[in-house]
Design a protein around this motif. Structure first.
Motif, PDB file in Angstrom:
ATOM      1  N   VAL A   1       3.341  -1.284   4.264  1.00 56.01           N
ATOM      2  CA  VAL A   1       3.041   0.039   3.633  1.00 56.01           C
ATOM      3  C   VAL A   1       4.076   1.109   3.376  1.00 56.01           C
ATOM      4  O   VAL A   1       4.963   1.135   4.302  1.00 56.01           O
ATOM      5  N   VAL A   2       4.120   1.745   2.406  1.00 56.69           N
ATOM      6  CA  VAL A   2       4.916   2.924   2.284  1.00 56.69           C
ATOM      7  C   VAL A   2       4.120   4.247   2.678  1.00 56.69           C
ATOM      8  O   VAL A   2       3.058   4.345   1.927  1.00 56.69           O
ATOM      9  N   LEU A   3       4.500   4.964   3.445  1.00 54.83           N
ATOM     10  CA  LEU A   3       3.579   5.874   4.114  1.00 54.83           C
ATOM     11  C   LEU A   3       4.242   7.235   4.296  1.00 54.83           C
ATOM     12  O   LEU A   3       5.208   7.524   5.144  1.00 54.83           O
ATOM     13  N   ASP A   4       3.455   8.232   3.797  1.00 56.43           N
ATOM     14  CA  ASP A   4       4.047   9.632   3.945  1.00 56.43           C
ATOM     15  C   ASP A   4       3.658  10.251   5.051  1.00 56.43           C
ATOM     16  O   ASP A   4       2.543   9.821   5.845  1.00 56.43           O
ATOM     17  N   VAL A   5       4.560  11.000   5.791  1.00 56.71           N
ATOM     18  CA  VAL A   5       4.169  11.513   7.043  1.00 56.71           C
ATOM     19  C   VAL A   5       3.124  12.854   6.995  1.00 56.71           C
ATOM     20  O   VAL A   5       2.211  12.569   7.605  1.00 56.71           O
TER      21      VAL A   5
ATOM     22  N   LEU B   1       0.945  -1.075   0.044  1.00 58.38           N
ATOM     23  CA  LEU B   1      -0.027   0.044   0.104  1.00 58.38           C
ATOM     24  C   LEU B   1       1.039   1.198   0.281  1.00 58.38           C
ATOM     25  O   LEU B   1       1.791   1.271   0.828  1.00 58.38           O
ATOM     26  N   VAL B   2       0.839   2.133  -0.958  1.00 60.67           N
ATOM     27  CA  VAL B   2       1.458   3.304  -1.121  1.00 60.67           C
ATOM     28  C   VAL B   2       0.692   4.569  -0.903  1.00 60.67           C
ATOM     29  O   VAL B   2      -0.693   4.728  -1.373  1.00 60.67           O
ATOM     30  N   VAL B   3       0.987   5.237   0.207  1.00 59.81           N
ATOM     31  CA  VAL B   3      -0.084   6.432   0.914  1.00 59.81           C
ATOM     32  C   VAL B   3       0.924   7.656   0.562  1.00 59.81           C
ATOM     33  O   VAL B   3       1.850   8.070   1.400  1.00 59.81           O
ATOM     34  N   GLU B   4       0.458   8.491  -0.313  1.00 66.88           N
ATOM     35  CA  GLU B   4       1.130   9.729  -0.532  1.00 66.88           C
ATOM     36  C   GLU B   4       0.132  10.585  -1.079  1.00 66.88           C
ATOM     37  O   GLU B   4      -0.540  10.335  -2.111  1.00 66.88           O
ATOM     38  N   ASP B   5       0.057  12.095  -0.509  1.00 66.35           N
ATOM     39  CA  ASP B   5      -0.797  12.667  -1.207  1.00 66.35           C
ATOM     40  C   ASP B   5      -0.458  13.566  -2.357  1.00 66.35           C
ATOM     41  O   ASP B   5      -1.367  14.108  -3.146  1.00 66.35           O
ATOM     42  N   GLU B   6       0.868  13.593  -2.703  1.00 69.24           N
ATOM     43  CA  GLU B   6       1.215  14.365  -3.995  1.00 69.24           C
ATOM     44  C   GLU B   6       1.115  13.269  -5.194  1.00 69.24           C
ATOM     45  O   GLU B   6       1.770  12.049  -5.150  1.00 69.24           O
ATOM     46  N   PRO B   7       0.147  13.409  -6.134  1.00 73.30           N
ATOM     47  CA  PRO B   7      -0.340  12.436  -7.135  1.00 73.30           C
ATOM     48  C   PRO B   7       0.841  12.109  -7.860  1.00 73.30           C
ATOM     49  O   PRO B   7       1.124  10.735  -8.279  1.00 73.30           O
ATOM     50  N   VAL B   8       1.710  13.010  -8.255  1.00 73.35           N
ATOM     51  CA  VAL B   8       2.973  12.615  -8.923  1.00 73.35           C
ATOM     52  C   VAL B   8       3.986  11.701  -8.488  1.00 73.35           C
ATOM     53  O   VAL B   8       4.158  10.714  -8.946  1.00 73.35           O
TER      54      VAL B   8
ATOM     55  N   GLU C   1      -4.327  -2.566  14.485  1.00 73.36           N
ATOM     56  CA  GLU C   1      -5.284  -3.372  13.770  1.00 73.36           C
ATOM     57  C   GLU C   1      -4.518  -4.845  13.521  1.00 73.36           C
ATOM     58  O   GLU C   1      -4.791  -5.673  13.628  1.00 73.36           O
ATOM     59  N   ARG C   2      -3.102  -4.711  12.963  1.00 70.66           N
ATOM     60  CA  ARG C   2      -2.380  -5.878  12.585  1.00 70.66           C
ATOM     61  C   ARG C   2      -0.902  -5.392  12.467  1.00 70.66           C
ATOM     62  O   ARG C   2      -0.834  -4.725  11.428  1.00 70.66           O
ATOM     63  N   PRO C   3       0.267  -5.899  13.023  1.00 70.80           N
ATOM     64  CA  PRO C   3       1.598  -5.409  12.712  1.00 70.80           C
ATOM     65  C   PRO C   3       1.840  -5.822  11.454  1.00 70.80           C
ATOM     66  O   PRO C   3       1.573  -6.895  10.873  1.00 70.80           O
ATOM     67  N   VAL C   4       2.484  -4.720  10.696  1.00 67.61           N
ATOM     68  CA  VAL C   4       2.828  -4.720   9.215  1.00 67.61           C
ATOM     69  C   VAL C   4       3.858  -3.825   9.328  1.00 67.61           C
ATOM     70  O   VAL C   4       4.266  -2.924   9.731  1.00 67.61           O
ATOM     71  N   PRO C   5       5.102  -4.255   8.533  1.00 67.69           N
ATOM     72  CA  PRO C   5       6.075  -3.400   8.006  1.00 67.69           C
ATOM     73  C   PRO C   5       5.851  -1.807   7.477  1.00 67.69           C
ATOM     74  O   PRO C   5       4.823  -2.184   6.461  1.00 67.69           O
ATOM     75  N   VAL C   6       6.184  -0.750   7.931  1.00 69.89           N
ATOM     76  CA  VAL C   6       6.031   0.520   7.551  1.00 69.89           C
ATOM     77  C   VAL C   6       7.174   0.950   7.008  1.00 69.89           C
ATOM     78  O   VAL C   6       8.169   1.322   8.171  1.00 69.89           O
TER      79      VAL C   6
END
Length: 229
Positions: free
Chosen positions: A52-56, A8-15, A73-78
């Motif tokens: 999960v790749v997660l932007d701050v 899962l990639v979480v980043e608010d900058e669309p580019v 919810e569930r331990p996962v590498p971030v």
């Protein structure tokens, strides 16, 4: 195989979001994306990613809150992405359950390497099933269950903190160099990234007791076998 792994990639900058997602897809990962805090938590529940790749900095609520909620919810590498380089900001991320971080701007090749290293760590952990718990320095370390007790109280470590402690506990009292820790825990050859080691050691000390991990300046760290009651 990466083709069986969901990211899962979480980043608010669309580019940036698209660049990261496209590169990971090209590497064979099954990629889903989100652009804000609530969307990230919802996507995590729907897709059950392996990493999960997660932007701050996110709309809705920030990456630290996302990390808190998904780890509960569930331990996962971030792997956290941050534009901030101050150590306190990085430690906040590690404290809420992040395993690693990259500061912006970053090379896409390095991001791919970090993702692969985190997933390899998950695979190595699965191989530890059946290993007997280890008692050292007032700690009880159960490698199979990935649980740690300080005296009689269980403490919650991130996957990276656990692997760091397990590596030090293999030879109590022996100094382990930062370069070896990077290679054994993070899977990074060449010794680049010693600041990452130092940041995680600070987080580990806060949970198990600062006096249990000795610093040898310019070299590395050792778990003190005689520490504790």
């Amino acid at each position: 195989m990466s083709s069986s792994r969901r990211v899962l990639v979480v980043e608010d900058e669309p580019v940036i979001n698209k660049m990261v997602a496209d590169r990971l897809t090209a590497e064979g990962y099954d990629v889903r994306t989100a652009y804000d805090g609530p969307g990230a938590v919802a996507a995590f529940g729907e897709h059950s990613p392996d990493l999960v790749v997660l932007d701050v900095m996110l709309p809705g609520f920030d990456g630290h809150e996302v990390c808190r909620r998904i780890q509960a919810e569930r331990p996962v590498p971030v792997l956290m992405l941050t534009a901030r380089t101050e150590e306190t900001d990085i430690l906040v991320g590690l404290g809420v359950g992040a395993d690693d971080y990259l500061t912006k701007p970053f090379r896409m090749r390095e991001l791919v390497a970090r993702v692969a290293a985190l997933l390899r760590r998950v695979d190595r952990a699965a191989e530890l099933n059946g290993r007997r718990p280890l008692d050292v320095a007032g700690l009880r370390i159960d490698a199979a269950a990935r649980r740690v007790w300080v005296d009689d109280d269980e403490v919650r470590l991130t996957p990276t903190e656990f692997d760091l402690l397990a590596c030090l506990a293999e030879a109590p009292g022996t100094v382990v160099t930062r370069e070896r820790l990077l290679a054994d825990v993070w899977g990074w050859p060449g010794g680049s990234g010693t600041r990452t080691v130092d940041s995680h050691v600070k987080g580990l000390r806060a949970k198990i007791g600062a006096d249990r991990v000795r610093t040898v300046h310019g070299v590395g760290y050792a778990l003190e076998p005689g520490t504790g009651p």
